[in-house]
Write a protein that holds these residues in place. Structure first.
Motif, PDB file in Angstrom:
ATOM      1  N   LEU A 234      -2.787  -1.797  -8.767  1.00  0.00           N
ATOM      2  CA  LEU A 234      -3.446  -0.992  -7.734  1.00  0.00           C
ATOM      3  C   LEU A 234      -3.177   0.490  -7.952  1.00  0.00           C
ATOM      4  O   LEU A 234      -4.036   1.332  -7.688  1.00  0.00           O
ATOM      5  CB  LEU A 234      -2.974  -1.421  -6.340  1.00  0.00           C
ATOM      6  N   GLY A 235      -1.967   0.809  -8.470  1.00  0.00           N
ATOM      7  CA  GLY A 235      -1.649   2.201  -8.769  1.00  0.00           C
ATOM      8  C   GLY A 235      -2.558   2.759  -9.854  1.00  0.00           C
ATOM      9  O   GLY A 235      -3.020   3.901  -9.770  1.00  0.00           O
ATOM     10  N   ALA A 236      -2.849   1.937 -10.874  1.00  0.00           N
ATOM     11  CA  ALA A 236      -3.739   2.388 -11.949  1.00  0.00           C
ATOM     12  C   ALA A 236      -5.136   2.649 -11.403  1.00  0.00           C
ATOM     13  O   ALA A 236      -5.755   3.678 -11.702  1.00  0.00           O
ATOM     14  CB  ALA A 236      -3.780   1.345 -13.068  1.00  0.00           C
ATOM     15  N   VAL A 237      -5.631   1.733 -10.571  1.00  0.00           N
ATOM     16  CA  VAL A 237      -6.974   1.907 -10.010  1.00  0.00           C
ATOM     17  C   VAL A 237      -7.002   3.136  -9.099  1.00  0.00           C
ATOM     18  O   VAL A 237      -7.870   3.999  -9.207  1.00  0.00           O
ATOM     19  CB  VAL A 237      -7.399   0.644  -9.227  1.00  0.00           C
ATOM     20  N   PHE A 238      -6.004   3.199  -8.204  1.00  0.00           N
ATOM     21  CA  PHE A 238      -5.944   4.318  -7.257  1.00  0.00           C
ATOM     22  C   PHE A 238      -5.888   5.649  -7.994  1.00  0.00           C
ATOM     23  O   PHE A 238      -6.600   6.590  -7.664  1.00  0.00           O
ATOM     24  CB  PHE A 238      -4.709   4.159  -6.356  1.00  0.00           C
ATOM     25  N   SER A 239      -5.036   5.724  -9.037  1.00  0.00           N
ATOM     26  CA  SER A 239      -4.856   7.006  -9.724  1.00  0.00           C
ATOM     27  C   SER A 239      -6.123   7.435 -10.450  1.00  0.00           C
ATOM     28  O   SER A 239      -6.408   8.629 -10.544  1.00  0.00           O
ATOM     29  CB  SER A 239      -3.688   6.926 -10.696  1.00  0.00           C
TER      30      SER A 239
ATOM     31  N   LEU B 230      -5.890   0.270   0.851  1.00  0.00           N
ATOM     32  CA  LEU B 230      -5.473  -0.658   1.898  1.00  0.00           C
ATOM     33  C   LEU B 230      -6.292  -1.949   1.814  1.00  0.00           C
ATOM     34  O   LEU B 230      -5.760  -3.053   1.975  1.00  0.00           O
ATOM     35  CB  LEU B 230      -5.674   0.013   3.262  1.00  0.00           C
ATOM     36  N   LYS B 231      -7.593  -1.809   1.545  1.00  0.00           N
ATOM     37  CA  LYS B 231      -8.437  -2.994   1.448  1.00  0.00           C
ATOM     38  C   LYS B 231      -8.179  -3.753   0.145  1.00  0.00           C
ATOM     39  O   LYS B 231      -8.227  -4.978   0.119  1.00  0.00           O
ATOM     40  CB  LYS B 231      -9.910  -2.596   1.533  1.00  0.00           C
ATOM     41  N   ASP B 232      -7.898  -2.996  -0.931  1.00  0.00           N
ATOM     42  CA  ASP B 232      -7.679  -3.650  -2.228  1.00  0.00           C
ATOM     43  C   ASP B 232      -6.410  -4.492  -2.245  1.00  0.00           C
ATOM     44  O   ASP B 232      -6.272  -5.390  -3.077  1.00  0.00           O
ATOM     45  CB  ASP B 232      -7.613  -2.610  -3.352  1.00  0.00           C
ATOM     46  N   THR B 233      -5.459  -4.187  -1.340  1.00  0.00           N
ATOM     47  CA  THR B 233      -4.231  -4.981  -1.342  1.00  0.00           C
ATOM     48  C   THR B 233      -4.525  -6.454  -1.071  1.00  0.00           C
ATOM     49  O   THR B 233      -3.735  -7.313  -1.445  1.00  0.00           O
ATOM     50  CB  THR B 233      -3.236  -4.502  -0.268  1.00  0.00           C
TER      51      THR B 233
ATOM     52  N   ALA C  55       0.831  -1.206   0.000  1.00  0.00           N
ATOM     53  CA  ALA C  55       0.000   0.000   0.000  1.00  0.00           C
ATOM     54  C   ALA C  55       0.867   1.258   0.000  1.00  0.00           C
ATOM     55  O   ALA C  55       0.615   2.201  -0.756  1.00  0.00           O
ATOM     56  CB  ALA C  55      -0.936  -0.005   1.207  1.00  0.00           C
ATOM     57  N   VAL C  56       1.919   1.249   0.829  1.00  0.00           N
ATOM     58  CA  VAL C  56       2.779   2.438   0.926  1.00  0.00           C
ATOM     59  C   VAL C  56       3.556   2.654  -0.380  1.00  0.00           C
ATOM     60  O   VAL C  56       3.757   3.783  -0.804  1.00  0.00           O
ATOM     61  CB  VAL C  56       3.744   2.295   2.127  1.00  0.00           C
ATOM     62  N   ALA C  57       3.967   1.552  -1.038  1.00  0.00           N
ATOM     63  CA  ALA C  57       4.697   1.689  -2.286  1.00  0.00           C
ATOM     64  C   ALA C  57       3.782   2.147  -3.423  1.00  0.00           C
ATOM     65  O   ALA C  57       4.212   2.842  -4.348  1.00  0.00           O
ATOM     66  CB  ALA C  57       5.351   0.358  -2.662  1.00  0.00           C
ATOM     67  N   THR C  58       2.494   1.762  -3.343  1.00  0.00           N
ATOM     68  CA  THR C  58       1.556   2.141  -4.404  1.00  0.00           C
ATOM     69  C   THR C  58       1.158   3.605  -4.296  1.00  0.00           C
ATOM     70  O   THR C  58       0.934   4.262  -5.311  1.00  0.00           O
ATOM     71  CB  THR C  58       0.295   1.260  -4.330  1.00  0.00           C
ATOM     72  N   LEU C  59       1.099   4.095  -3.052  1.00  0.00           N
ATOM     73  CA  LEU C  59       0.575   5.446  -2.823  1.00  0.00           C
ATOM     74  C   LEU C  59       1.263   6.529  -3.668  1.00  0.00           C
ATOM     75  O   LEU C  59       0.568   7.247  -4.396  1.00  0.00           O
ATOM     76  CB  LEU C  59       0.652   5.769  -1.338  1.00  0.00           C
ATOM     77  N   PRO C  60       2.607   6.668  -3.622  1.00  0.00           N
ATOM     78  CA  PRO C  60       3.215   7.741  -4.416  1.00  0.00           C
ATOM     79  C   PRO C  60       2.981   7.563  -5.914  1.00  0.00           C
ATOM     80  O   PRO C  60       2.700   8.546  -6.618  1.00  0.00           O
ATOM     81  CB  PRO C  60       4.706   7.644  -4.077  1.00  0.00           C
TER      82      PRO C  60
END
Lengths: 274, 235
Positions: free
Chosen positions: B111-116, B173-176, B30-35
Motif C-alpha cells: 500500500l505504501g508503494a501504491v500510495f507513494s 483507507l479504502k485500499d486497506t 492505514a496510519v502505519a502506511t501513511l508516513p
C-alpha cells in the motif's frame, strides 16, 4: 565588428556537463531499474515452461477478456446511471441534491470490495424474499453481482466527473446560448457538452483505468477474470511466474489505455494549442 | 442464531469486540502506511522534478509500475514474491528453514508503494506551483540547498499539496480492505468471519460499510481541520 558578433561573444558559455552527485545518483537508480528488469527477464527465461504456457496462456487471454467485458459493461451502465445522479447533484431541489450527495458519498467513501461483498454475500441473507420475487437467479451469480456493484460504484464517480466538467464551462456560455434563443436541452447538447467533454476526457480515462485495476477484486468472489485465472494457475503450480505474467498483462493494458487517452486528448484539443 | 443485539454485543457471545479489533487493524495499517508513503512519495517527486534526465526517468518508471498494477496484484506480488525471495536466500544457508512473511508488513509495503506513486504526482504538481523565485530568494540570503528546501519551499509545498494528499489518504483507507485477501484480520475480514459463522451476512457487511463510511467522514473532518490550521490553500 557587427553587433551580432559582439552579442555572440557576450553569451555565456554552455555550462560544463560533468558528473555532479545527482547525475551519478540518477544513473545508479536507472541502473538499478535496468538490473531489476534484466533480473525479471532472466527469471522468466529461466523458468520458461512450454507445457505451462500452452496450458495457461488461453486461460489468461480468456481472463483478460472477462476483465475487459466486466469493465466495459459496468462503465456503460454506470454512464447511464450517472446522468440522473449528476443532475441531482446540480439540482436546486434540496431533497434531490441531498439524495444524490448521499449516493455519491456512500459509494466513494467505502471500499469497492466491501460493496461487492455486501451485494454478493449480504443479499444472500434475503434469499427467501428474493426467490419469492424471482430475483434470486440474478443475485446467486457472482458475475451479475460484480456487474451490479461495479456499475453502482462507477456511477458515483462518473457523476462527479460529469458535474465537474459541466460546471467548468463558464456561465456566460449558458447565457450566450440562451440569448440566441436555444432552449435548455439544446444548450446542453450543442454548447455545453462539447466543451465539457474535452475537460472530462482525462478523468473518464482515469476512471476506466481505475476500474480495470479495481476489477481484480472480483477474483475474490470467484469470477474468473485475469486475476482469478492467475490465482487458479498459482494455486495449481505454485510457480511465481504466473503472477509476473498477470502483472505484465495488466501493466501493458493500462499503459496502452493511458497513451490512447493522451493521443485522443492531443487530437481533440489541437484547436486550443497556440 | 441470537437477536441482533446479542450478535452485536461485546464478549464471547457477540461479535462487537472482534469487529472493533478489525477496525483497529484497518486504522493501524492505514496510519502505519501513511508516513512510509509520504516520505517515499516526496523523494520520488524530488527525482521527477530534477533537472537531471536520468533522475526523472528513474522516478517515472516507479510511478508507471505502481500506478499501472492493480493494488490487489501488487499486494500478492509483495506477499508471495518477498516470501519466495527470502526463502530462497535463506535456504542457501539453512537448507530446511521455512519463513513466513508478516501480512501486516506486506500490506504496509504494497500500500505504501501504491500510495507513494500517487502522492508523488501530488507533490510534483505542488513543486511546480512554487515559483522559482522562492528557491532563488532562499539561496540569495545564504541558505544552503537543503535549508532552502526545508525552510522556504516545504512549508509552501505542504499547503498546496494538502488537498491532494487528503484524497490519497481516503483512497488508502479504502485500499486497506484488500489486505483481507492475504488473511490479515482487518475490518472486512472480521466481518467476513462473523458473517460466515452467524449466517447474518447482510448485518455484518452492512455494519462494516457503515464503519468505513464513518472513518471516511471522520477523516474528511480531520483533513479540513488540518487544512484550516496551515492556512488557505488557494493557489
Amino acid at each position: 565588428m557587427s553587433l551580432a558578433a559582439e552579442t555572440s561573444t557576450l553569451a555565456p558559455p554552455a555550462p560544463a556537463r560533468g558528473w555532479p552527485r545527482k547525475r551519478v545518483a540518477g544513473h545508479v537508480l536507472v541502473g538499478l531499474w535496468l538490473l531489476a528488469g534484466i533480473g525479471l527477464l532472466a527469471f522468466l527465461v529461466n523458468s520458461w515452461d512450454g507445457e505451462l504456457f500452452r496450458q495457461y496462456a488461453p486461460a489468461y487471454l480468456y481472463g483478460l477478456g472477462t476483465t475487459m467485458t466486466l469493465v466495459a459493461i459496468s462503465i456503460a451502465i454506470g454512464a447511464l446511471l450517472s446522468l440522473p445522479i449528476a443532475y441531482g447533484r446540480m439540482s436546486k431541489n434540496r431533497i434531490l441534491s441531498a439524495f444524490a450527495y448521499a449516493y455519491v458519498q456512500f459509494f466513494r467513501g467505502t471500499p469497492l470490495l466491501a460493496q461487492t461483498f455486501l451485494i454478493y454475500y449480504g443479499l444472500g441473507t434475503f434469499r427467501p424474499e428474493l426467490q419469492a420475487i424471482g430475483l434470486w437467479g440474478f443475485f446467486r451469480e457472482a458475475w451479475y453481482c460484480a456487474i451490479l456493484a461495479f456499475s453502482l460504484n462507477t456511477a458515483a464517480y462518473q457523476a462527479e466527473i460529469l458535474r465537474g466538467a459541466i460546471e467548468s464551462v463558464p456561465r456566460g456560455q449558458w447565457e450566450g446560448a440562451a440569448s440566441l434563443g436555444l432552449h435548455d436541452l439544446q444548450i446542453l447538447r450543442q454548447v455545453i457538452l462539447p466543451q465539457a467533454l474535452v475537460v472530462a476526457l482525462r478523468p473518464y480515462g482515469n476512471e476506466i483505468i481505475l476500474m480495470i485495476k479495481g476489477s481484480a477484486i472480483v477474483a475474490i468472489i470467484t469470477v474468473p477474470d485475469l486475476m482469478g485465472q492467475t490465482r487458479l494457475a498459482y494455486a495449481r503450480t505454485f510457480d511465481f511466474q504466473t503472477y509476473i505474467w498477470a502483472a505484465l498483462l495488466y501493466l501493458s493494458t493500462v499503459e496502452l489505455l493511458r497513451h490512447g487517452v493522451d493521443w485522443i486528448e492531443r487530437r481533440i484539443t489541437r484547436h486550443l494549442e497556440r | 442464531m441470537g437477536s441482533v443485539s446479542t450478535l452485536l454485543s461485546w464478549g464471547a457471545e457477540g461479535w462487537l469486540d472482534d469487529i472493533a479489533f478489525g477496525v483497529l487493524v484497518t486504522v493501524g495499517l492505514a496510519v502505519a502506511t501513511l508516513p512510509v508513503g509520504l516520505v517515499a512519495g516526496f523523494f520520488v517527486a524530488l527525482a521527477k522534478q530534477s533537472d537531471e534526465p536520468s533522475m526523472r526517468l528513474a522516478g517515472n518508471v516507479y510511478t508507471t509500475i505502481f500506478r499501472g498494477l492493480p493494488e490487489l496484484l501488487t499486494l500478492f506480488l509483495v506477499y508471495f514474491g518477498v516470501q519466495i525471495a527470502l526463502q530462497n536466500t535463506i535456504r542457501l544457508f539453512h537448507p530446511d528453514a521455512t519463513i513466513a512473511v508478516n501480512s501486516f508488513v506486506s500490506g504496509i509495503v504494497a500500500l505504501g508503494a501504491v500510495f507513494s506513486s500517487y502522492a508523488s504526482e501530488v507533490f510534483l504538481s505542488a513543486f511546480r506551483a512554487v515559483p522559482r523565485g522562492q528557491y532563488e530568494g532562499g539561496l540569495s540570503i545564504g541558505l544552503s540547498n537543503a535549508q532552502t528546501m526545508r525552510l522556504v519551499v516545504l512549508p509552501q509545498l505542504i499547503r498546496i499539496a494538502l488537498p491532494g494528499l487528503g484524497n490519497q489518504w481516503m483512497v488508502l483507507l479504502k485500499d486497506t480492505a484488500l489486505v483481507s485477501a492475504i488473511g490479515l484480520g482487518d475490518l472486512l475480514r472480521q466481518s467476513y468471519i462473523a458473517a460466515r459463522v452467524t449466517q447474518e451476512a447482510f448485518l455484518f457487511y452492512g455494519l462494516a460499510i457503515l464503519i468505513y463510511l464513518g472513518l471516511a467522514i471522520v477523516s474528511s473532518f480531520f483533513i479540513r481541520t488540518v487544512e484550516r490550521s496551515v492556512g488557505p490553500s488557494t493557489r
